[in-house]
Scaffold this motif. Structure first.
Motif, PDB file in Angstrom:
ATOM      1  N   GLY A 202       2.910  -7.684  44.769  1.00 42.54           N
ATOM      2  CA  GLY A 202       2.129  -6.731  45.547  1.00 42.54           C
ATOM      3  C   GLY A 202       1.960  -7.263  46.954  1.00 42.54           C
ATOM      4  O   GLY A 202       1.776  -8.469  47.150  1.00 42.54           O
ATOM      5  N   ALA A 203       2.036  -6.395  47.951  1.00 42.53           N
ATOM      6  CA  ALA A 203       1.948  -6.807  49.356  1.00 42.53           C
ATOM      7  C   ALA A 203       0.571  -6.500  49.926  1.00 42.53           C
ATOM      8  O   ALA A 203      -0.040  -5.491  49.587  1.00 42.53           O
ATOM      9  N   TYR A 204       0.129  -7.378  50.816  1.00 41.42           N
ATOM     10  CA  TYR A 204      -1.146  -7.222  51.521  1.00 41.42           C
ATOM     11  C   TYR A 204      -0.923  -7.602  52.978  1.00 41.42           C
ATOM     12  O   TYR A 204      -0.171  -8.530  53.276  1.00 41.42           O
ATOM     13  N   GLU A 205      -1.604  -6.892  53.852  1.00 43.13           N
ATOM     14  CA  GLU A 205      -1.489  -7.214  55.275  1.00 43.13           C
ATOM     15  C   GLU A 205      -2.268  -8.482  55.612  1.00 43.13           C
ATOM     16  O   GLU A 205      -1.854  -9.280  56.450  1.00 43.13           O
ATOM     17  N   PHE A 206      -3.393  -8.680  54.939  1.00 40.31           N
ATOM     18  CA  PHE A 206      -4.243  -9.836  55.212  1.00 40.31           C
ATOM     19  C   PHE A 206      -4.312 -10.738  53.989  1.00 40.31           C
ATOM     20  O   PHE A 206      -4.245 -10.268  52.858  1.00 40.31           O
ATOM     21  N   GLN A 207      -4.479 -12.012  54.243  1.00 43.97           N
ATOM     22  CA  GLN A 207      -4.557 -12.978  53.161  1.00 43.97           C
ATOM     23  C   GLN A 207      -5.861 -12.797  52.391  1.00 43.97           C
ATOM     24  O   GLN A 207      -6.926 -12.658  52.980  1.00 43.97           O
ATOM     25  N   ILE A 208      -5.753 -12.812  51.076  1.00 41.33           N
ATOM     26  CA  ILE A 208      -6.909 -12.738  50.197  1.00 41.33           C
ATOM     27  C   ILE A 208      -6.843 -13.971  49.303  1.00 41.33           C
ATOM     28  O   ILE A 208      -5.924 -14.111  48.493  1.00 41.33           O
ATOM     29  N   TYR A 209      -7.790 -14.839  49.477  1.00 40.08           N
ATOM     30  CA  TYR A 209      -7.795 -16.110  48.751  1.00 40.08           C
ATOM     31  C   TYR A 209      -7.702 -15.882  47.245  1.00 40.08           C
ATOM     32  O   TYR A 209      -8.402 -15.042  46.687  1.00 40.08           O
ATOM     33  N   ALA A 210      -6.839 -16.628  46.609  1.00 41.87           N
ATOM     34  CA  ALA A 210      -6.625 -16.621  45.158  1.00 41.87           C
ATOM     35  C   ALA A 210      -5.995 -15.323  44.638  1.00 41.87           C
ATOM     36  O   ALA A 210      -5.881 -15.133  43.446  1.00 41.87           O
ATOM     37  N   LEU A 211      -5.597 -14.426  45.519  1.00 43.75           N
ATOM     38  CA  LEU A 211      -4.894 -13.221  45.083  1.00 43.75           C
ATOM     39  C   LEU A 211      -3.615 -13.051  45.899  1.00 43.75           C
ATOM     40  O   LEU A 211      -2.524 -13.159  45.365  1.00 43.75           O
TER      41      LEU A 211
ATOM     42  N   ILE B 214       7.203 -16.530  29.958  1.00 52.04           N
ATOM     43  CA  ILE B 214       6.570 -17.821  30.247  1.00 52.04           C
ATOM     44  C   ILE B 214       5.832 -17.743  31.580  1.00 52.04           C
ATOM     45  O   ILE B 214       4.678 -18.165  31.691  1.00 52.04           O
ATOM     46  N   VAL B 215       6.489 -17.182  32.596  1.00 54.36           N
ATOM     47  CA  VAL B 215       5.868 -17.032  33.908  1.00 54.36           C
ATOM     48  C   VAL B 215       4.663 -16.098  33.809  1.00 54.36           C
ATOM     49  O   VAL B 215       3.607 -16.370  34.379  1.00 54.36           O
ATOM     50  N   ARG B 216       4.802 -15.006  33.062  1.00 55.48           N
ATOM     51  CA  ARG B 216       3.687 -14.065  32.890  1.00 55.48           C
ATOM     52  C   ARG B 216       2.465 -14.770  32.315  1.00 55.48           C
ATOM     53  O   ARG B 216       1.351 -14.624  32.808  1.00 55.48           O
ATOM     54  N   ARG B 217       2.684 -15.545  31.272  1.00 57.40           N
ATOM     55  CA  ARG B 217       1.558 -16.235  30.624  1.00 57.40           C
ATOM     56  C   ARG B 217       0.900 -17.216  31.590  1.00 57.40           C
ATOM     57  O   ARG B 217      -0.326 -17.264  31.676  1.00 57.40           O
ATOM     58  N   LEU B 218       1.700 -17.978  32.317  1.00 61.67           N
ATOM     59  CA  LEU B 218       1.137 -18.950  33.264  1.00 61.67           C
ATOM     60  C   LEU B 218       0.372 -18.258  34.391  1.00 61.67           C
ATOM     61  O   LEU B 218      -0.677 -18.731  34.817  1.00 61.67           O
ATOM     62  N   LEU B 219       0.903 -17.123  34.880  1.00 62.75           N
ATOM     63  CA  LEU B 219       0.210 -16.399  35.940  1.00 62.75           C
ATOM     64  C   LEU B 219      -1.098 -15.788  35.444  1.00 62.75           C
ATOM     65  O   LEU B 219      -2.124 -15.847  36.119  1.00 62.75           O
ATOM     66  N   VAL B 220      -1.077 -15.196  34.258  1.00 63.60           N
ATOM     67  CA  VAL B 220      -2.276 -14.571  33.703  1.00 63.60           C
ATOM     68  C   VAL B 220      -3.356 -15.618  33.446  1.00 63.60           C
ATOM     69  O   VAL B 220      -4.539 -15.379  33.667  1.00 63.60           O
ATOM     70  N   GLU B 221      -2.948 -16.806  32.980  1.00 68.49           N
ATOM     71  CA  GLU B 221      -3.909 -17.874  32.721  1.00 68.49           C
ATOM     72  C   GLU B 221      -4.248 -18.661  33.993  1.00 68.49           C
ATOM     73  O   GLU B 221      -4.958 -19.658  33.923  1.00 68.49           O
ATOM     74  N   ASN B 222      -3.707 -18.221  35.129  1.00 70.78           N
ATOM     75  CA  ASN B 222      -3.962 -18.854  36.424  1.00 70.78           C
ATOM     76  C   ASN B 222      -3.541 -20.333  36.448  1.00 70.78           C
ATOM     77  O   ASN B 222      -4.229 -21.180  36.994  1.00 70.78           O
ATOM     78  N   LYS B 223      -2.416 -20.621  35.803  1.00 68.67           N
ATOM     79  CA  LYS B 223      -1.892 -21.986  35.765  1.00 68.67           C
ATOM     80  C   LYS B 223      -0.662 -22.166  36.622  1.00 68.67           C
ATOM     81  O   LYS B 223      -0.088 -23.229  36.661  1.00 68.67           O
ATOM     82  N   LEU B 224      -0.247 -21.116  37.312  1.00 63.84           N
ATOM     83  CA  LEU B 224       0.950 -21.204  38.142  1.00 63.84           C
ATOM     84  C   LEU B 224       0.634 -20.716  39.535  1.00 63.84           C
ATOM     85  O   LEU B 224      -0.012 -19.742  39.757  1.00 63.84           O
TER      86      LEU B 224
END
Length: 169
Positions: A128-137, A159-169
């Motif tokens: 997803g694209a954002y014009e401004f930086q949003i910390y942790a997103l 594997i990537v999905r699980r790591l991203l959802v668990e905020n480990k990547l």
């Protein structure tokens, strides 16, 4: 006599099938030529189609546009589709790229946008694209997301999905 009647019926069936398969509606648009201003174009929903996935674009969110130096504009229904298409292009650095920003709801230059990796997108890549930086997103750069897409490090990868959802990547 019977053979000619059968061949006439077969020919009529084939002709009917071909005629009914022709799209008589509005023309599908994959590329718009002559965009010399190199600005993002307004998309007509369900008439403009993704140049990578060949599916109709039904909303602005997560869309992207690529403009070649000659003014040809290509459309994408998912930012991940833009990255995959971009990998096959010879003149990557000469292209003008735009992505639809979720925070400002307008097209912004893709190379200066910030990216999230966990969005719900039409093709499921998750960018997803954002014009401004949003910390942790939205705190990823274009080149980083491009590399992830080419490597297959998207939400399609379990594997990537699980790591991203668990905020480990």
């Amino acid at each position: 006599m019977m053979k000619s009647l059968i061949s006439l019926i077969v020919f009529a069936c084939i002709a009917f099938t071909l005629i009914s398969a022709v799209d008589m509606g509005e023309q599908k648009i994959y590329v718009v030529k002559g965009n010399k201003a190199k600005e993002p174009l307004e998309i007509v929903f369900d008439r403009y189609f993704c140049s990578q996935d060949r599916v109709p674009i039904t909303e602005y969110f997560n869309t992207a546009q690529a403009i070649k130096p000659n003014g040809d504009t290509y459309f994408f229904n998912d930012i991940g589709s833009l990255f995959l298409w971009l990998e096959r292009q010879e003149e990557k650095d000469e292209l003008t790229l735009f992505v639809y920003a979720q925070d400002t709801e307008r097209y912004v230059p893709a190379r200066s946008a910030w990216y999230s990796r966990i969005e719900v997108t039409p093709m499921g890549y998750g960018f997803g694209a954002y014009e401004f930086q949003i910390y942790a997103l939205a705190d990823h750069y274009f080149d980083e997301m491009y590399t992830c897409a080419i490597r297959g490090e998207t939400l399609w990868n379990p594997i990537v999905r699980r790591l991203l959802v668990e905020n480990k990547l």
